[in-house]
Design a protein around this motif. Structure first.
Motif, mmCIF file in Angstrom:
data_model
loop_
_atom_site.group_PDB
_atom_site.id
_atom_site.type_symbol
_atom_site.label_atom_id
_atom_site.label_comp_id
_atom_site.label_asym_id
_atom_site.label_seq_id
_atom_site.Cartn_x
_atom_site.Cartn_y
_atom_site.Cartn_z
ATOM 1 N N MET A 1 33.257 7.410 -11.400
ATOM 2 C CA MET A 1 32.025 6.880 -11.107
ATOM 3 C C MET A 1 31.146 7.976 -10.214
ATOM 4 O O MET A 1 31.638 8.572 -9.376
ATOM 5 N N THR A 2 30.054 7.948 -10.641
ATOM 6 C CA THR A 2 29.068 9.107 -9.984
ATOM 7 C C THR A 2 27.968 8.413 -9.190
ATOM 8 O O THR A 2 27.480 7.196 -9.673
ATOM 9 N N GLN A 3 27.709 8.503 -8.035
ATOM 10 C CA GLN A 3 26.851 7.754 -6.961
ATOM 11 C C GLN A 3 25.514 8.154 -7.110
ATOM 12 O O GLN A 3 25.070 9.243 -7.628
ATOM 13 N N VAL A 4 24.395 7.383 -6.620
ATOM 14 C CA VAL A 4 22.739 7.891 -6.775
ATOM 15 C C VAL A 4 22.665 9.161 -5.830
ATOM 16 O O VAL A 4 21.704 9.808 -6.201
ATOM 17 N N THR A 5 23.617 9.799 -5.099
ATOM 18 C CA THR A 5 23.383 11.023 -4.291
ATOM 19 C C THR A 5 23.100 12.028 -5.476
ATOM 20 O O THR A 5 22.590 13.224 -4.872
ATOM 21 N N GLU A 6 23.581 12.055 -6.530
ATOM 22 C CA GLU A 6 23.625 12.900 -7.349
ATOM 23 C C GLU A 6 22.390 12.893 -8.424
ATOM 24 O O GLU A 6 22.178 13.688 -9.352
ATOM 25 N N LEU A 7 21.446 12.060 -8.297
ATOM 26 C CA LEU A 7 20.273 11.767 -9.267
ATOM 27 C C LEU A 7 19.114 12.666 -8.441
ATOM 28 O O LEU A 7 18.997 12.885 -7.351
ATOM 29 N N ILE A 8 18.464 13.184 -9.403
ATOM 30 C CA ILE A 8 17.293 14.122 -9.089
ATOM 31 C C ILE A 8 15.971 13.333 -9.534
ATOM 32 O O ILE A 8 15.987 12.781 -10.560
ATOM 33 N N HIS A 9 15.061 13.455 -8.749
ATOM 34 C CA HIS A 9 13.760 12.969 -8.735
ATOM 35 C C HIS A 9 12.612 13.623 -7.918
ATOM 36 O O HIS A 9 13.200 14.365 -6.964
ATOM 37 N N PRO A 10 11.585 13.938 -8.362
ATOM 38 C CA PRO A 10 10.383 14.539 -7.707
ATOM 39 C C PRO A 10 10.408 14.332 -6.415
ATOM 40 O O PRO A 10 9.904 14.730 -5.314
ATOM 41 N N ASP A 11 10.295 12.729 -6.203
ATOM 42 C CA ASP A 11 10.262 12.248 -4.918
ATOM 43 C C ASP A 11 11.639 11.940 -4.398
ATOM 44 O O ASP A 11 11.884 10.501 -4.459
ATOM 45 N N GLN A 12 12.546 12.905 -4.039
ATOM 46 C CA GLN A 12 14.064 12.774 -3.662
ATOM 47 C C GLN A 12 13.865 11.670 -2.840
ATOM 48 O O GLN A 12 15.081 11.252 -2.576
ATOM 49 N N GLN A 13 13.155 11.681 -1.907
ATOM 50 C CA GLN A 13 13.368 10.691 -0.373
ATOM 51 C C GLN A 13 13.363 9.459 -0.867
ATOM 52 O O GLN A 13 14.169 8.824 -0.069
ATOM 53 N N ARG A 14 12.661 9.086 -1.942
ATOM 54 C CA ARG A 14 12.923 7.405 -2.489
ATOM 55 C C ARG A 14 14.538 7.173 -2.636
ATOM 56 O O ARG A 14 14.527 6.080 -2.796
ATOM 57 N N LEU A 15 15.068 8.297 -3.047
ATOM 58 C CA LEU A 15 16.657 7.778 -3.486
ATOM 59 C C LEU A 15 17.570 7.692 -2.334
ATOM 60 O O LEU A 15 18.900 7.522 -2.674
ATOM 61 N N GLN A 16 16.963 8.045 -1.181
ATOM 62 C CA GLN A 16 17.801 7.803 0.167
ATOM 63 C C GLN A 16 18.028 6.355 0.443
ATOM 64 O O GLN A 16 16.879 5.708 0.747
ATOM 65 N N GLN A 17 19.146 6.107 1.059
ATOM 66 C CA GLN A 17 19.351 4.684 1.664
ATOM 67 C C GLN A 17 18.595 3.566 0.833
ATOM 68 O O GLN A 17 17.628 2.956 1.242
ATOM 69 N N LEU A 18 19.203 3.459 -0.080
ATOM 70 C CA LEU A 18 18.907 2.264 -1.162
ATOM 71 C C LEU A 18 18.677 1.025 -0.677
ATOM 72 O O LEU A 18 19.829 0.504 0.077
ATOM 73 N N ASP A 19 17.790 0.160 -0.670
ATOM 74 C CA ASP A 19 17.440 -1.187 0.092
ATOM 75 C C ASP A 19 17.844 -2.147 -0.872
ATOM 76 O O ASP A 19 17.221 -2.678 -1.630
ATOM 77 N N GLY A 20 19.059 -2.616 -0.702
ATOM 78 C CA GLY A 20 19.468 -3.765 -1.285
ATOM 79 C C GLY A 20 20.101 -3.723 -2.545
ATOM 80 O O GLY A 20 20.313 -4.615 -3.304
ATOM 81 N N PHE A 21 20.269 -2.405 -3.162
ATOM 82 C CA PHE A 21 20.965 -2.412 -4.509
ATOM 83 C C PHE A 21 21.639 -0.903 -4.334
ATOM 84 O O PHE A 21 21.443 0.105 -3.383
#
Length: 271
Positions: A1-21
């Motif tokens: 399984m790959t975790q969200v840390t490997e996802l790429i998005h223009p607003d990368q900061q949004r993907l840090q410390q996901l809130d409740g999921f």
């Protein structure tokens, strides 16, 4: 399984410390799971709405993923949003809620909502924005905003009216009425209603079925259906014809025809 840390998005900061999921990617099965987990009711915070949009956009661009599943931990999908957050949010933030919740509909890939237990408010609205909803015998859908002196604000009543008509939508919205998974299936909101213990197996089966088709044809079908939902019949037929014509020159269509005549399983590449 790959975790969200490997996802790429223009607003990368949004993907840090996901809130409740959380997010899991199974590249071998070309599947990504977005998993709500704020026990016991998986309340969706204001910040989570922005993050869910960013995650879905990142998964849409991820070549490892063919199908996205939105599901939850525990006995409830989601009891809805953080009510206190509405009073604290700025008008500008509130105005973005519907755009964030519509991310599954904008996504070019199939998105499945696996619903059990409570599926209220924004939980229902997120599910309605998905392409497929699988319900269980424990599922209860509701848009209860009238009890707070409000109305659904993230596309819930609008999408529901397209699916079940104005009469049933008024019954659900204006009375804050709950409908069961069985009713949702009978009304065409859910594509399946299964025993609670069978939800994961039913979701797995739908993922594998969707993966068996041409990703190019699948993306084309989703966009065409979304774009023509409000179009006159003549325009919808015209656009369908243009899409059909473009797909005729695709490698996947040639592969599909050759596989059909060769009595073998097609090997689609998405081109």
């Amino acid at each position: 399984m790959t975790q969200v840390t490997e996802l790429i998005h223009p607003d990368q900061q949004r993907l840090q410390q996901l809130d409740g999921f959380s997010v899991e990617i199974n590249a071998a099965r070309e599947r990504a799971d977005i998993i709500l987990h704020r026990p016991p009711y998986n309340v969706i915070a204001m910040t989570a709405r922005d993050q869910l949009r960013a995650v879905i956009e990142a998964l849409d661009a991820d070549e490892r993923v063919r199908v996205i599943v939105l599901r939850s931990q525990g006995e409830h999908f989601s009891s809805g949003g953080d009510i206190k957050g509405f009073l604290e949010a700025s008008p500008e933030h509130v105005s973005q809620l519907a755009w964030n919740v519509a991310a599954p509909a904008r996504c070019s890939k199939p998105v499945i909502a696996a619903n059990r237990g409570y599926c209220f408010g924004v939980g229902f609205e997120l599910s309605l924005a998905c392409d497929f909803r699988i319900a269980t015998e424990t599922t209860q859908y509701a848009l209860p905003e009238q009890k707070l002196g409000q109305i659904p604000g993230s596309g819930g009543s609008a999408r529901l009216q397209k699916m079940v008509g104005i009469g049933r939508t008024k019954d659900i919205v204006m009375r804050s009425r709950r409908i069961s998974g069985k009713e949702a299936y009978e009304w065409g909101i859910a594509v399946e209603c299964v025993a609670d213990a069978e939800l994961e197996a039913a979701t797995d089966a739908l993922v594998d079925e969707l993966r068996s088709f041409s990703p190019l044809a699948q993306r084309t079908a989703k966009k065409l259906l979304n774009d023509t939902e409000d179009a006159p019949l003549s325009i919808a037929i015209e656009l369908e014809g243009h899409c059909y014509s473009r797909l005729r020159s695709s490698d996947d269509f040639r592969e599909g025809v050759e596989a059909f005549h060769g009595k073998r399983k097609p090997a689609f590449r998405g081109s």
